[in-house]
Design a protein around this motif. Structure first.
Motif, PDB file in Angstrom:
ATOM      1  N   THR A   1      -0.444   3.792  -0.650  1.00 33.52           N
ATOM      2  CA  THR A   1       0.883   3.219  -0.439  1.00 33.52           C
ATOM      3  C   THR A   1       0.783   1.737  -0.113  1.00 33.52           C
ATOM      4  O   THR A   1       1.581   0.925  -0.596  1.00 33.52           O
TER       5      THR A   1
ATOM      6  N   GLN B   1       7.867   7.012  -1.396  1.00 36.55           N
ATOM      7  CA  GLN B   1       7.316   8.308  -1.001  1.00 36.55           C
ATOM      8  C   GLN B   1       8.368   9.117  -0.240  1.00 36.55           C
ATOM      9  O   GLN B   1       8.410  10.328  -0.353  1.00 36.55           O
TER      10      GLN B   1
ATOM     11  N   ASP C   1       5.357   6.338  -5.904  1.00 33.16           N
ATOM     12  CA  ASP C   1       4.568   6.843  -4.784  1.00 33.16           C
ATOM     13  C   ASP C   1       4.815   8.343  -4.624  1.00 33.16           C
ATOM     14  O   ASP C   1       5.792   8.753  -4.024  1.00 33.16           O
ATOM     15  N   GLU C   2       3.936   9.120  -5.209  1.00 32.21           N
ATOM     16  CA  GLU C   2       4.057  10.583  -5.209  1.00 32.21           C
ATOM     17  C   GLU C   2       5.474  11.012  -5.575  1.00 32.21           C
ATOM     18  O   GLU C   2       6.154  11.665  -4.787  1.00 32.21           O
TER      19      GLU C   2
END
Ligand SMILES: Nc1ncnc2c1ncn2[C@@H]1O[C@H](COP(=O)(O)OP(=O)(O)OP(=O)(O)O)[C@@H](O)[C@H]1O
Ligand SMILES: [Mg+2]
Lengths: 283, 366
Positions: free
Chosen positions: B48, B87, B165-166
């Motif tokens: 991140t 995220q 991010d994911e």
């Protein structure tokens, strides 16, 4: 059945307090407002609308309240918002607590004493003499609406700062990053994310300050010098000095009605403004 | 895909310190225009942080961030032609799904026509399989739906560089597969450059042009999925990319073919990094490099008697967990055809695991 009983039991003290301290006095005031002044003051039962027809005699008090309470609220808002914003978003954690305490410190002494300080500051020997010494002319500050406004802002600022501070503090700061990521410059981020999400705090603060201001009497009495008086001053006068409880009650009832109307209108307005969102209503 | 020598973004010796924590440690990375790059690594390894430096939320403590060859360390996020899927979604709770997705388009100057915004938002909603959800409020959406709104809010802007991010962590397998295909389509149709952070190595292996494996704030290895799978440079990478068996022992010979001694067996294989005689190292063998038979094979193979401990049916393959008294437990992947010849094995049965001497890699225990 059972949880309901528990709930009722837990709410009992609040309900009793509500009835004894709010509903009963309101009924008394309502009944009194149709009565007459006794020969030696106080109240004599009667049923007439004379008190209400007489309200025009106190029109100035209503006018002052209805002008200065909203202006005072808005002045508080415009000063409190940047302060709350700074405290909640800009100030480092180390300074934040310190500064918050500074906002509360004035509450440690009575408003009466602090108002005396303002009498001196705004009086002939205070700021006006300084301004005169600088050759900027002679101005009258004390006993003007401006002095009352200064007193109002000074006295009520913390009540506005705290709700706004709390709503800004609770704001998820990652949303500001998201707005920035999507191309919003800081001003747009403020207008489209920060401001709408802090509206609950703004609404709470405004309501709090406005409602309390409608009943204010100390600040106008001290800084308005009998020239700028509020409905609150009229009530003090009627109940304490001239002991005309019946007329005083009529003024009080009128004040409650005016408040009800303004607050309802305001709530309608904020609700519409926020697109009917529940989380932004009054408190 | 990625056109070599056409970098769109670059981290140059970028480090990020948070007090004593070193979240990114001298990271150097070039992202090629149009490529699909994945960050792979365990929680807290700095993925991140790397994305945040690219997006502009963190200024590197030292080192540089470059976009299109320009140093942009101090360029604020709203001036970068980059969008990020966070995220934690970071959706605006006071706006509807539609207004969330339209947010970026409405920031564009000169202003876009309303109809064009509406069309783009509707298309994005369809892409993430949420048509007709525009009027909903964010808190009326499930976690997976919110994640897709976050995805739509980013892709609708068609940025030059999209950081994810994911972005699919909360989706079920089927939906995730759909989204993966949509992302790949976007990459092909619009030429968007993707940087994806994921914990899911399968996702990284199947989607990426290149994978960047991180560990403790550092980049350990960057390469194509195949390169990483076939030639991991360290044991850590081998462990992270695909399944691997490690047989730990002591290096007994170095040179063209390295040799280690593991519990009485002399095993040899290539060593991508120089090793010293006497140091501990591991032979890394992929489960599919090992065969399973009933009788010892006559070929020139290393053969190890094992007991079947567990059998996992995977469709085209069957995975066996087998045990040897000296080597411990390891995995063997048997293709369906091989099983058809040999017949399946039941847990508890004896078998012979074998591999051709020389396959696999010998890696130091970094
Ligand atoms: N704002 C911060 N302050 C202090 N430390 C931080 C901060 N942000 C991240 N870190 C630390 O930096 C390291 C890297 O964090 P980062 O968020 O980049 O990890 P990650 O690889 O994205 O992990 P995950 O897969 O769990 O999301 C972690 O050790 C984390 O604790
Ligand atoms: Mg992360």
């Amino acid at each position: 059945m059972k949880p309901r009983f528990t709930t009722a039991l837990l709410l009992l003290p609040a309900a009793a307090w509500f009835v004894a301290m709010l509903v009963l006095p309101l009924i008394v005031v309502f009944v009194f407002s149709f009565g007459e002044r006794g020969p030696a003051g106080g109240y004599v039962p009667a049923f007439s609308f004379d008190n209400f027809l007489n309200l025009g005699a106190r029109w100035t008090a209503f006018k002052n309240t209805m002008v200065l309470a909203p202006i005072g609220t808005i002045a508080c808002l415009f000063i409190a918002y940047p302060l709350a914003y700074f405290l909640a978003i800009r100030a480092s954690a180390k300074w934040r607590t310190m500064l918050l305490i500074l906002v509360i410190v004035p509450f440690w002494t009575s408003i009466l004493i602090r108002s005396y300080a303002w009498i001196f500051l705004l009086g002939g020997k205070g700021l006006p003499s300084l301004i005169a010494a600088l050759g900027l002319g002679h101005i009258q500050l004390i006993n003007t609406p401006f002095a009352v406004l200064v007193g109002i802002v000074y006295g009520y600022l913390p009540l506005m700062v705290f709700p706004i501070y709390v709503s800004l503090e609770r704001l998820d700061k990652r949303l500001l990053e998201a707005a920035s990521d999507l191309g919003a410059p800081p001003l747009n981020t403020f207008l489209t994310v920060t401001l709408p999400l802090s509206m609950p705090g703004v609404a709470t603060g405004c309501m709090l300050v406005f409602i309390l201001l409608m009943g204010e009497f100390l600040i106008p009495a001290m800084l308005g010098g009998g020239k700028v008086f509020f409905v609150g001053n009229a009530l003090v006068d009627l109940f304490v000095q001239s002991r005309n409880w019946a007329f005083g009650s009529a003024v009080a009832v009128a004040l409650v009605l005016v408040m009800l109307v303004t607050v309802t209108a305001y709530m309608r307005f904020t609700r519409r403004w926020s697109g009917g969102r529940d989380d932004i209503s009054l408190m | 895909m990625g056109e070599q020598n056409d970098p769109i973004a670059e981290l140059r010796n970028a480090s990020k310190h948070y007090g004593d924590v070193i979240a990114a440690d001298n990271v150097s990375l070039t992202i090629h225009r149009g490529e699909f790059l994945s960050f792979l690594g365990p929680s807290g390894c700095g993925k991140t942080t790397a994305l945040r430096m690219l997006a502009g939320f963190e200024v590197p403590t030292s080192g540089d961030v470059l976009l299109d060859g320009q140093r942009v360390n101090d360029l604020p996020p709203y001036r970068r032609p980059i969008n990020m899927v966070f995220q934690h979604y970071a959706l605006f709770p006071h706006l509807s799904v539609f207004d969330n997705i339209a947010y970026g388009l409405r920031q564009q100057r000169p202003r876009l026509p309303k109809a064009q915004i509406a069309r783009a938002v509707d298309k994005a909603l369809e892409t993430v399989r949420l048509p007709n959800y525009g009027k909903r409020r964010i808190h009326e959406m499930s976690g997976g739906q919110q994640q897709r709104v976050a995805l739509a809010r980013a892709i609708v802007n068609e940025p030059k560089l999209l950081l994810l991010d994911e972005p699919m962590a909360a989706l079920d397998k089927k939906l995730r597969r759909d989204m993966q295909i949509e992302l790949q389509t976007l990459q092909r149709q619009l030429g968007i450059t993707f940087v994806l952070v994921t914990h899911d190595q399968e996702e990284a292996l199947s989607m990426s042009d290149r994978i960047c494996v991180m560990q403790g704030g550092k980049i350990v290895q960057i390469g194509s999925p195949r390169a990483l799978y076939d030639n991991p440079s360290t044991r850590y990478v081998a462990d992270f990319v695909g399944k691997t068996n490690f047989f730990e022992g002591m290096v007994t010979a170095t040179g063209d073919s390295c040799q280690i001694r593991v519990a009485g067996f002399n095993l040899s294989a290539n060593a991508p990094r120089a090793l010293a005689i006497g140091q501990t190292a591991s032979l890394c063998l992929r489960p599919e490099q090992i065969a399973l038979q009933r009788n010892p094979s006559s070929e020139d193979r290393i053969t190890i008697p094992v007991t079947i401990a567990a059998r996992i049916f995977l469709g085209e393959h069957t995975e066996y967990l087998v045990k040897n008294a000296d080597l411990g437990a390891f995995l063997v992947l048997v293709p369906r055809q091989a099983e058809a010849v040999e017949g399946g094995f039941e847990p508890g049965q004896m078998a012979q695991a074998s591999w051709r001497d020389g396959v696999g890699l010998i890696l130091g225990n970094d």
